[in-house]
Motif scaffolding. Structure first.
Motif, PDB file in Angstrom:
ATOM      1  N   MET A   1     -21.201 -46.997  22.940  1.00 16.08           N
ATOM      2  CA  MET A   1     -21.416 -46.006  23.829  1.00 16.08           C
ATOM      3  C   MET A   1     -20.178 -45.216  24.168  1.00 16.08           C
ATOM      4  O   MET A   1     -20.263 -43.919  24.520  1.00 16.08           O
ATOM      5  N   CYS A   2     -19.177 -45.939  24.446  1.00 16.27           N
ATOM      6  CA  CYS A   2     -17.863 -45.335  24.682  1.00 16.27           C
ATOM      7  C   CYS A   2     -17.432 -44.275  23.679  1.00 16.27           C
ATOM      8  O   CYS A   2     -16.889 -43.213  24.062  1.00 16.27           O
ATOM      9  N   LYS A   3     -17.858 -44.470  22.239  1.00 16.06           N
ATOM     10  CA  LYS A   3     -17.502 -43.592  21.351  1.00 16.06           C
ATOM     11  C   LYS A   3     -17.780 -42.194  21.674  1.00 16.06           C
ATOM     12  O   LYS A   3     -17.345 -41.183  21.553  1.00 16.06           O
ATOM     13  N   VAL A   4     -19.221 -42.378  21.954  1.00 13.51           N
ATOM     14  CA  VAL A   4     -19.985 -41.036  22.135  1.00 13.51           C
ATOM     15  C   VAL A   4     -19.276 -40.045  23.480  1.00 13.51           C
ATOM     16  O   VAL A   4     -19.131 -38.901  23.257  1.00 13.51           O
ATOM     17  N   PHE A   5     -18.786 -40.889  24.252  1.00  9.69           N
ATOM     18  CA  PHE A   5     -18.158 -40.143  25.678  1.00  9.69           C
ATOM     19  C   PHE A   5     -16.536 -39.720  25.394  1.00  9.69           C
ATOM     20  O   PHE A   5     -15.994 -38.970  26.167  1.00  9.69           O
ATOM     21  N   SER A   6     -16.048 -40.591  24.431  1.00 11.36           N
ATOM     22  CA  SER A   6     -14.624 -40.282  24.500  1.00 11.36           C
ATOM     23  C   SER A   6     -14.255 -39.093  23.640  1.00 11.36           C
ATOM     24  O   SER A   6     -14.840 -38.780  22.937  1.00 11.36           O
ATOM     25  N   SER A  10     -12.686 -42.157  19.486  1.00 13.39           N
ATOM     26  CA  SER A  10     -12.374 -43.665  19.168  1.00 13.39           C
ATOM     27  C   SER A  10     -12.858 -44.650  20.243  1.00 13.39           C
ATOM     28  O   SER A  10     -12.971 -45.780  19.518  1.00 13.39           O
ATOM     29  N   GLY A  11     -13.608 -44.399  21.249  1.00 20.09           N
ATOM     30  CA  GLY A  11     -14.132 -45.315  22.347  1.00 20.09           C
ATOM     31  C   GLY A  11     -13.232 -45.616  23.392  1.00 20.09           C
ATOM     32  O   GLY A  11     -13.730 -46.131  24.184  1.00 20.09           O
ATOM     33  N   ASN A  12     -11.994 -45.125  23.161  1.00 17.47           N
ATOM     34  CA  ASN A  12     -10.950 -45.104  24.280  1.00 17.47           C
ATOM     35  C   ASN A  12     -11.172 -43.804  25.211  1.00 17.47           C
ATOM     36  O   ASN A  12     -11.359 -42.560  24.749  1.00 17.47           O
ATOM     37  N   MET A  13     -11.558 -44.126  26.357  1.00 19.24           N
ATOM     38  CA  MET A  13     -11.922 -43.151  27.265  1.00 19.24           C
ATOM     39  C   MET A  13     -10.870 -42.714  28.480  1.00 19.24           C
ATOM     40  O   MET A  13     -10.227 -43.636  29.091  1.00 19.24           O
ATOM     41  N   THR A  14     -10.728 -41.504  28.511  1.00 22.01           N
ATOM     42  CA  THR A  14      -9.828 -41.093  29.771  1.00 22.01           C
ATOM     43  C   THR A  14     -10.726 -41.000  30.984  1.00 22.01           C
ATOM     44  O   THR A  14     -11.948 -41.176  31.012  1.00 22.01           O
ATOM     45  N   PHE A  15      -9.929 -40.914  32.265  1.00 17.82           N
ATOM     46  CA  PHE A  15     -10.846 -40.795  33.489  1.00 17.82           C
ATOM     47  C   PHE A  15     -11.948 -39.599  33.280  1.00 17.82           C
ATOM     48  O   PHE A  15     -12.893 -40.040  33.937  1.00 17.82           O
TER      49      PHE A  15
END
Length: 120
Positions: A1-6, A10-15
């Motif tokens: 799920m994090c990949k969709v929003f990063s 990559s899945g690494n998300m900024t604030f």
């Protein structure tokens, strides 16, 4: 799920990515935004369709079958469930769901907006 929003995928998300994700899962997000992100989250292979493999992955994750082999649906049950999904939602009979088909079937689910959220 994090990949969709990063931002970089990559899945690494900024604030800011995190805030975007929380906005989509908020009670105030429009249904159209929630549907778009639900589709992207469920499209595990990023081919802009929900195929057998995507639906299998979604079902396994929802039932806990990815984490515990005992919870995995038998192959016959999985096939029957996916066939039922296609019978209901696959309007062009191509054995995959396009975004338009997904959006159409979600429009019939009145509880989607209230269930696709994170409450803090």
């Amino acid at each position: 799920m994090c990949k969709v929003f990063s931002t970089d995928g990559s899945g690494n998300m900024t604030f800011e990515d995190f805030l975007d994700m929380m906005s989509v899962f908020s009670d105030n997000a429009p249904k159209s935004v929630k549907v778009e992100y639900a589709f992207r989250i469920y499209d595990f292979d990023n081919d802009d369709t929900l195929s057998n493999s995507d639906l299998t992955e979604v079902i396994n994750r929802l039932t806990g079958g990815n984490d515990d082999e005992r919870l995995k649906l038998p192959k016959e049950d999985m096939e029957m469930l996916i066939n039922n999904i296609y019978q209901e939602a696959d309007l062009d009979d191509d054995d995959m769901l396009s975004f338009a088909e997904f959006e159409h079937v979600i429009s019939k689910a009145p509880d989607f907006v209230t269930s696709f959220r994170i409450r803090l």
